[in-house]
Design a protein around this motif. Sequence first.
Motif, PDB file in Angstrom:
ATOM      1  N   GLY A 374       0.825  -1.209   0.000  1.00 26.55           N
ATOM      2  CA  GLY A 374       0.000   0.000   0.000  1.00 26.55           C
ATOM      3  C   GLY A 374       0.852   1.248   0.000  1.00 26.55           C
ATOM      4  O   GLY A 374       0.580   2.209  -0.733  1.00 26.55           O
ATOM      5  N   ALA A 375       1.911   1.242   0.817  1.00 26.03           N
ATOM      6  CA  ALA A 375       2.832   2.375   0.833  1.00 26.03           C
ATOM      7  C   ALA A 375       3.566   2.502  -0.497  1.00 26.03           C
ATOM      8  O   ALA A 375       3.829   3.615  -0.967  1.00 26.03           O
ATOM      9  CB  ALA A 375       3.835   2.219   1.978  1.00 26.03           C
ATOM     10  N   ALA A 376       3.894   1.364  -1.133  1.00 17.36           N
ATOM     11  CA  ALA A 376       4.582   1.398  -2.426  1.00 17.36           C
ATOM     12  C   ALA A 376       3.700   2.024  -3.500  1.00 17.36           C
ATOM     13  O   ALA A 376       4.180   2.793  -4.343  1.00 17.36           O
ATOM     14  CB  ALA A 376       4.990  -0.018  -2.834  1.00 17.36           C
ATOM     15  N   VAL A 377       2.413   1.717  -3.475  1.00 17.19           N
ATOM     16  CA  VAL A 377       1.487   2.318  -4.435  1.00 17.19           C
ATOM     17  C   VAL A 377       1.450   3.832  -4.244  1.00 17.19           C
ATOM     18  O   VAL A 377       1.475   4.604  -5.215  1.00 17.19           O
ATOM     19  CB  VAL A 377       0.085   1.714  -4.279  1.00 17.19           C
ATOM     20  CG1 VAL A 377      -0.955   2.502  -5.080  1.00 17.19           C
ATOM     21  CG2 VAL A 377       0.080   0.255  -4.728  1.00 17.19           C
ATOM     22  N   TYR A 378       1.407   4.267  -2.986  1.00 18.21           N
ATOM     23  CA  TYR A 378       1.388   5.707  -2.717  1.00 18.21           C
ATOM     24  C   TYR A 378       2.633   6.397  -3.261  1.00 18.21           C
ATOM     25  O   TYR A 378       2.543   7.444  -3.919  1.00 18.21           O
ATOM     26  CB  TYR A 378       1.257   5.988  -1.222  1.00 18.21           C
ATOM     27  CG  TYR A 378       1.636   7.422  -0.904  1.00 18.21           C
ATOM     28  CD1 TYR A 378       0.788   8.469  -1.237  1.00 18.21           C
ATOM     29  CD2 TYR A 378       2.880   7.730  -0.352  1.00 18.21           C
ATOM     30  CE1 TYR A 378       1.158   9.789  -1.010  1.00 18.21           C
ATOM     31  CE2 TYR A 378       3.252   9.037  -0.118  1.00 18.21           C
ATOM     32  CZ  TYR A 378       2.388  10.066  -0.455  1.00 18.21           C
ATOM     33  OH  TYR A 378       2.757  11.369  -0.251  1.00 18.21           O
ATOM     34  N   ALA A 414      10.763  14.718  -1.884  1.00 22.99           N
ATOM     35  CA  ALA A 414      10.791  14.821  -0.425  1.00 22.99           C
ATOM     36  C   ALA A 414       9.432  14.453   0.165  1.00 22.99           C
ATOM     37  O   ALA A 414       9.346  13.758   1.191  1.00 22.99           O
ATOM     38  CB  ALA A 414      11.193  16.231  -0.007  1.00 22.99           C
ATOM     39  N   VAL A 415       8.358  14.912  -0.499  1.00 21.66           N
ATOM     40  CA  VAL A 415       7.016  14.546  -0.034  1.00 21.66           C
ATOM     41  C   VAL A 415       6.791  13.046  -0.194  1.00 21.66           C
ATOM     42  O   VAL A 415       6.229  12.387   0.684  1.00 21.66           O
ATOM     43  CB  VAL A 415       5.943  15.341  -0.803  1.00 21.66           C
ATOM     44  CG1 VAL A 415       4.543  14.862  -0.414  1.00 21.66           C
ATOM     45  CG2 VAL A 415       6.080  16.827  -0.524  1.00 21.66           C
ATOM     46  N   ALA A 416       7.247  12.484  -1.330  1.00 25.18           N
ATOM     47  CA  ALA A 416       7.071  11.047  -1.551  1.00 25.18           C
ATOM     48  C   ALA A 416       7.832  10.234  -0.510  1.00 25.18           C
ATOM     49  O   ALA A 416       7.298   9.240   0.029  1.00 25.18           O
ATOM     50  CB  ALA A 416       7.534  10.679  -2.964  1.00 25.18           C
ATOM     51  N   LEU A 417       9.070  10.622  -0.212  1.00 24.50           N
ATOM     52  CA  LEU A 417       9.886   9.863   0.735  1.00 24.50           C
ATOM     53  C   LEU A 417       9.342   9.960   2.158  1.00 24.50           C
ATOM     54  O   LEU A 417       9.195   8.941   2.852  1.00 24.50           O
ATOM     55  CB  LEU A 417      11.328  10.362   0.688  1.00 24.50           C
ATOM     56  CG  LEU A 417      12.085  10.088  -0.623  1.00 24.50           C
ATOM     57  CD1 LEU A 417      13.380  10.878  -0.668  1.00 24.50           C
ATOM     58  CD2 LEU A 417      12.363   8.601  -0.781  1.00 24.50           C
ATOM     59  N   THR A 418       9.045  11.183   2.601  1.00 25.20           N
ATOM     60  CA  THR A 418       8.521  11.335   3.964  1.00 25.20           C
ATOM     61  C   THR A 418       7.087  10.820   4.065  1.00 25.20           C
ATOM     62  O   THR A 418       6.712  10.215   5.073  1.00 25.20           O
ATOM     63  CB  THR A 418       8.569  12.817   4.386  1.00 25.20           C
ATOM     64  OG1 THR A 418       7.842  13.619   3.440  1.00 25.20           O
ATOM     65  CG2 THR A 418       9.996  13.309   4.456  1.00 25.20           C
ATOM     66  N   GLY A 419       6.297  11.043   3.008  1.00 23.00           N
ATOM     67  CA  GLY A 419       4.923  10.552   3.026  1.00 23.00           C
ATOM     68  C   GLY A 419       4.867   9.041   3.030  1.00 23.00           C
ATOM     69  O   GLY A 419       4.036   8.437   3.726  1.00 23.00           O
ATOM     70  N   GLY A 420       5.747   8.392   2.240  1.00 23.33           N
ATOM     71  CA  GLY A 420       5.779   6.930   2.250  1.00 23.33           C
ATOM     72  C   GLY A 420       6.133   6.371   3.611  1.00 23.33           C
ATOM     73  O   GLY A 420       5.565   5.373   4.069  1.00 23.33           O
ATOM     74  N   THR A 421       7.093   7.026   4.275  1.00 22.56           N
ATOM     75  CA  THR A 421       7.461   6.595   5.628  1.00 22.56           C
ATOM     76  C   THR A 421       6.310   6.804   6.598  1.00 22.56           C
ATOM     77  O   THR A 421       6.045   5.965   7.479  1.00 22.56           O
ATOM     78  CB  THR A 421       8.697   7.381   6.104  1.00 22.56           C
ATOM     79  OG1 THR A 421       9.741   7.259   5.134  1.00 22.56           O
ATOM     80  CG2 THR A 421       9.191   6.848   7.434  1.00 22.56           C
ATOM     81  N   LEU A 422       5.586   7.906   6.435  1.00 25.34           N
ATOM     82  CA  LEU A 422       4.466   8.204   7.323  1.00 25.34           C
ATOM     83  C   LEU A 422       3.338   7.192   7.169  1.00 25.34           C
ATOM     84  O   LEU A 422       2.777   6.723   8.173  1.00 25.34           O
ATOM     85  CB  LEU A 422       3.948   9.616   7.051  1.00 25.34           C
ATOM     86  CG  LEU A 422       2.734  10.067   7.866  1.00 25.34           C
ATOM     87  CD1 LEU A 422       3.057  10.057   9.362  1.00 25.34           C
ATOM     88  CD2 LEU A 422       2.271  11.451   7.430  1.00 25.34           C
TER      89      LEU A 422
END
Length: 551
Positions: A374-378, A414-422
């Motif tokens: 799910g995080a990978a899709v995001y 940056a949004v993708a990396l931090t958002g994926g972690t979140l």
Amino acid sequence: MSTATTAKTPARSSVTGGNALAGTRTLIRFNLRRDRIRLAVWILALFLGTVGTASSLTSVYTTAEDRASAAETMDSPAGLALNGPRHYLDDYNIGSMLSHQMLGFMAVLVGLMSVLIITRHTRGEEETGRAELVRSTVVGRHAHLAAALAVAVLANLALALLLALGLTGMGIDGIDTGGSLLYGFAHAAVGITFAAVAAVTAQITAHTRAASGMALAVIGAAYVLRASGDAGSSGALSWLTPIGWIQRTYPYVDNRWWPLALCLALAVGTAAAAFHLSTRRDVGAGLRPSRGGSPVASDALTRPFGFALRLHRGVLIGFGTGLFLMGAMYGSILGDAEDLLKDIDQVQDALEEIGGATIIESFASMIMVVLSMGAAVYVVMAALRPRSEETAGRAEPLLATGLSRDRWVGSHLAVALTGGTLVLLLSGLGFGLAGAVSASDGGLVLKLTGAALAYAPAVWVTVGVAVTIFGWFPRASTAAWVVPVYAFVVGYLGELLRFPDWLNNLSPYGHVPQLPAAELDWTPLVILSALAAGLVWLGLAGFRHRDLETK
């Protein structure tokens, strides 16, 4: 004539005689031409997934005793919520097992396919301005919507026929022609229903992502209602959702066709509403008026990261909420995992290979693969947002200012990396909180949250792959979706179907320690992080050295 008078084309047909459907056949052929590869991939993937599952069930449950034991295992609130109504368990042959375990899951995927078809050929065309150009010719005001619905119907019917023919041709005991026809057309009925829902949401908002998001929220609500109804004693909630209707056709058990009439009635009514609503708005606009913004931008919006975060905000909130709830749903059955899986030999073998002190830890490690997907899709969606900004022509004005290419793409990354972690953190937190209550073990909260965060480096590699393709081969950007799809097939289904280990090693997710069942090993996580950094650098270098592309 003043140019101001031609700024907006009203939602009226320009066709002599007022034929609102003029040009529909041409648009249908054009849409099929554009989507010939997309539709073929969707239909073939859904077909192969179903046929592969049927073959797997045949090899796992070889005797009537095995199937009876599986039926007893499934006869619990958790089992019924995950699969479907209890009536399938009365005659648990291979056919009824396939319908019980696959119809609800497949309904979500078929609904997703249908929603994307509708929003792509309606709201997507308006958002890019192509619909306004086409409607300035001899094309009726309803032609775009009618053509999109027609393509969705054709795709679903093609899938239905392929499923019916494929399952019948397998010659499996318990899978007959009548049941296979019903099984196939149940998919078509629910897909057409959700296509009509997407036709309505496309009228409400002026943005493709928002229209798709609202339709997908309806699908999610339908699945939750179905699961809640089947887990309850009366099952009344399941009758409020199309997914519940198709499951109550009971293919290979009772072969009841009449619930499909409920889907078709809802589809016809919803589609008619969509056509009516389309006459109440202008081309390119939505029924819901755009909210007025502040006359003064905040300091955050004057910076690249703040502006990118604003663009990604809706998708990030949606995925964070959805994965938290998905984690909580899986966590709610964690306490029953041992009883639920004790008689399923194939799953037991997969869990033994994962390891772990208890079945709960091993099962949790397997579910972590699903949550990480799910995080990978995001992150693929977020990392490819610069591509959509570029092709829509919105990147060029920004880059004409003092904003560098690296800072512009970097803000989205940056949004993708931090958002994926979140979203990983939220999925693990939901899984841990519900699992702690279900298994009466408070220590699971930190364990499962940490296990989810262990997948962060693999998610970052996914971002790196996406930006590398975007930077060097922008027209092939959709190839980034191969990473999460491949990871799910080999990481989750591969454990159950016994794929060789080298296939899993080709995926970044195959190198993540399977916590909490395994010990934490920092070496692969550090290597994946370094690989992600290298891929991001490579993608940025490619973007610096190529021209912008607009459609």
